[in-house]
Design a protein around this motif. Sequence first.
Motif, PDB file in Angstrom:
ATOM      1  N   GLU A   1       4.809   8.039  -2.847  1.00 62.21           N
ATOM      2  CA  GLU A   1       5.011   8.332  -1.427  1.00 62.21           C
ATOM      3  C   GLU A   1       4.044   7.491  -0.620  1.00 62.21           C
ATOM      4  N   GLN A   2       4.362   7.344   0.653  1.00 61.88           N
ATOM      5  CA  GLN A   2       3.445   6.692   1.580  1.00 61.88           C
ATOM      6  C   GLN A   2       3.610   7.336   2.949  1.00 61.88           C
ATOM      7  N   GLN A   3       2.612   7.157   3.780  1.00 63.51           N
ATOM      8  CA  GLN A   3       2.681   7.613   5.163  1.00 63.51           C
ATOM      9  C   GLN A   3       3.027   6.409   6.032  1.00 63.51           C
ATOM     10  N   ASP A   4       4.050   6.560   6.841  1.00 65.24           N
ATOM     11  CA  ASP A   4       4.494   5.502   7.732  1.00 65.24           C
ATOM     12  C   ASP A   4       4.219   5.935   9.166  1.00 65.24           C
ATOM     13  N   GLU A   5       3.748   4.991   9.988  1.00 60.69           N
ATOM     14  CA  GLU A   5       3.413   5.316  11.377  1.00 60.69           C
ATOM     15  C   GLU A   5       4.594   5.891  12.138  1.00 60.69           C
ATOM     16  N   GLN A   6       5.786   5.345  11.915  1.00 58.69           N
ATOM     17  CA  GLN A   6       6.965   5.797  12.641  1.00 58.69           C
ATOM     18  C   GLN A   6       7.700   6.924  11.939  1.00 58.69           C
ATOM     19  N   ASP A   7       7.812   6.838  10.622  1.00 56.71           N
ATOM     20  CA  ASP A   7       8.670   7.762   9.885  1.00 56.71           C
ATOM     21  C   ASP A   7       7.939   8.882   9.162  1.00 56.71           C
ATOM     22  N   ASP A   8       6.600   8.952   9.283  1.00 53.62           N
ATOM     23  CA  ASP A   8       5.795   9.960   8.596  1.00 53.62           C
ATOM     24  C   ASP A   8       5.886   9.741   7.082  1.00 53.62           C
ATOM     25  N   THR A   9       6.185  10.759   6.306  1.00 48.41           N
ATOM     26  CA  THR A   9       6.227  10.617   4.848  1.00 48.41           C
ATOM     27  C   THR A   9       7.485   9.870   4.433  1.00 48.41           C
ATOM     28  N   GLU A  10       7.296   8.911   3.538  1.00 48.75           N
ATOM     29  CA  GLU A  10       8.418   8.192   2.949  1.00 48.75           C
ATOM     30  C   GLU A  10       8.260   8.215   1.434  1.00 48.75           C
ATOM     31  N   TYR A  11       9.383   8.368   0.748  1.00 47.57           N
ATOM     32  CA  TYR A  11       9.402   8.232  -0.696  1.00 47.57           C
ATOM     33  C   TYR A  11       9.568   6.753  -1.037  1.00 47.57           C
ATOM     34  N   LEU A  12       8.876   6.315  -2.078  1.00 50.05           N
ATOM     35  CA  LEU A  12       8.988   4.948  -2.564  1.00 50.05           C
ATOM     36  C   LEU A  12       9.876   4.931  -3.804  1.00 50.05           C
ATOM     37  N   TYR A  13      10.865   4.050  -3.782  1.00 48.02           N
ATOM     38  CA  TYR A  13      11.755   3.848  -4.918  1.00 48.02           C
ATOM     39  C   TYR A  13      11.705   2.370  -5.281  1.00 48.02           C
ATOM     40  N   GLU A  14      11.734   2.088  -6.586  1.00 48.35           N
ATOM     41  CA  GLU A  14      11.703   0.699  -7.032  1.00 48.35           C
ATOM     42  C   GLU A  14      12.658   0.509  -8.215  1.00 48.35           C
ATOM     43  N   ARG A  15      13.061  -0.738  -8.378  1.00 48.06           N
ATOM     44  CA  ARG A  15      13.854  -1.144  -9.549  1.00 48.06           C
ATOM     45  C   ARG A  15      13.636  -2.632  -9.756  1.00 48.06           C
ATOM     46  N   PRO A  16      13.783  -3.103 -10.998  1.00 47.39           N
ATOM     47  CA  PRO A  16      13.662  -4.538 -11.252  1.00 47.39           C
ATOM     48  C   PRO A  16      14.806  -5.288 -10.570  1.00 47.39           C
ATOM     49  N   THR A  17      14.548  -6.531 -10.193  1.00 46.55           N
ATOM     50  CA  THR A  17      15.603  -7.325  -9.561  1.00 46.55           C
ATOM     51  C   THR A  17      16.647  -7.754 -10.586  1.00 46.55           C
ATOM     52  N   ARG A  18      16.225  -7.965 -11.805  1.00 40.92           N
ATOM     53  CA  ARG A  18      17.137  -8.400 -12.862  1.00 40.92           C
ATOM     54  C   ARG A  18      17.018  -7.465 -14.042  1.00 40.92           C
ATOM     55  N   SER A  19      18.087  -7.315 -14.782  1.00 45.77           N
ATOM     56  CA  SER A  19      18.017  -6.439 -15.948  1.00 45.77           C
ATOM     57  C   SER A  19      17.106  -7.080 -16.988  1.00 45.77           C
ATOM     58  N   THR A  20      16.383  -6.240 -17.681  1.00 47.81           N
ATOM     59  CA  THR A  20      15.422  -6.728 -18.663  1.00 47.81           C
ATOM     60  C   THR A  20      15.956  -6.629 -20.085  1.00 47.81           C
ATOM     61  N   GLY A  21      17.176  -6.183 -20.243  1.00 45.44           N
ATOM     62  CA  GLY A  21      17.701  -5.975 -21.581  1.00 45.44           C
ATOM     63  C   GLY A  21      18.685  -6.922 -22.020  1.00 45.44           C
TER      64      GLY A  21
END
Length: 177
Positions: free
Chosen positions: A157-177
């Motif tokens: 999570e992070q705190q954003d000045e405009q949006d308050d709490t935000e969840y962070l989501y990530e994924r690789p740009t390319r498949s690793t398999g």
Amino acid sequence: MPNTTLPSVRFVRLGPAVFEALLAGDLATARTLTGVALSDWFLSDEVDWLWRMRLLQIAADPSAEDWVVRAAVTVPDGVAVGTGGFHGPPDAAGVVEMGYATDPAFRRRGYARAMVAALLDWAAAEPLAITVRATISPDNEASLATIAGYGFVHVGEQQDEQDDTEYLYERPTRSTG
């Protein structure tokens, strides 16, 4: 996310001259510069802050222009249905943060998912981009549903000045398999 029922979109570069025209309320010039029939939504309060922010960003770092917000245009009919892009070039760790918005006249038709799919393809084609990030307010159920099925993992999570709490989501740009 393989889904043949998704509409298809392509991204049309906007850039400083278009941002300036939009901020001046000159939709005709913005349309001429892009070759796209941008809707009145591109002049709205919902997105004008974005044009200002990206103008400042590009002035400070011209390389950001290749990465930031573009018009999302349907294929093959060429209707502008929203915006999509990244918050800037990949950072030192190779992270690019995506952003997208759908014109209210086109919501709930699959265009946001189509934008996410196109953004993921864009990032995968960029050698310096290793990870795609999405930041979403916990109460933004539509955006949470939009990224579902694309392999994003909740990483914090992070705190954003405009949006308050935000969840962070990530994924690789390319498949690793």
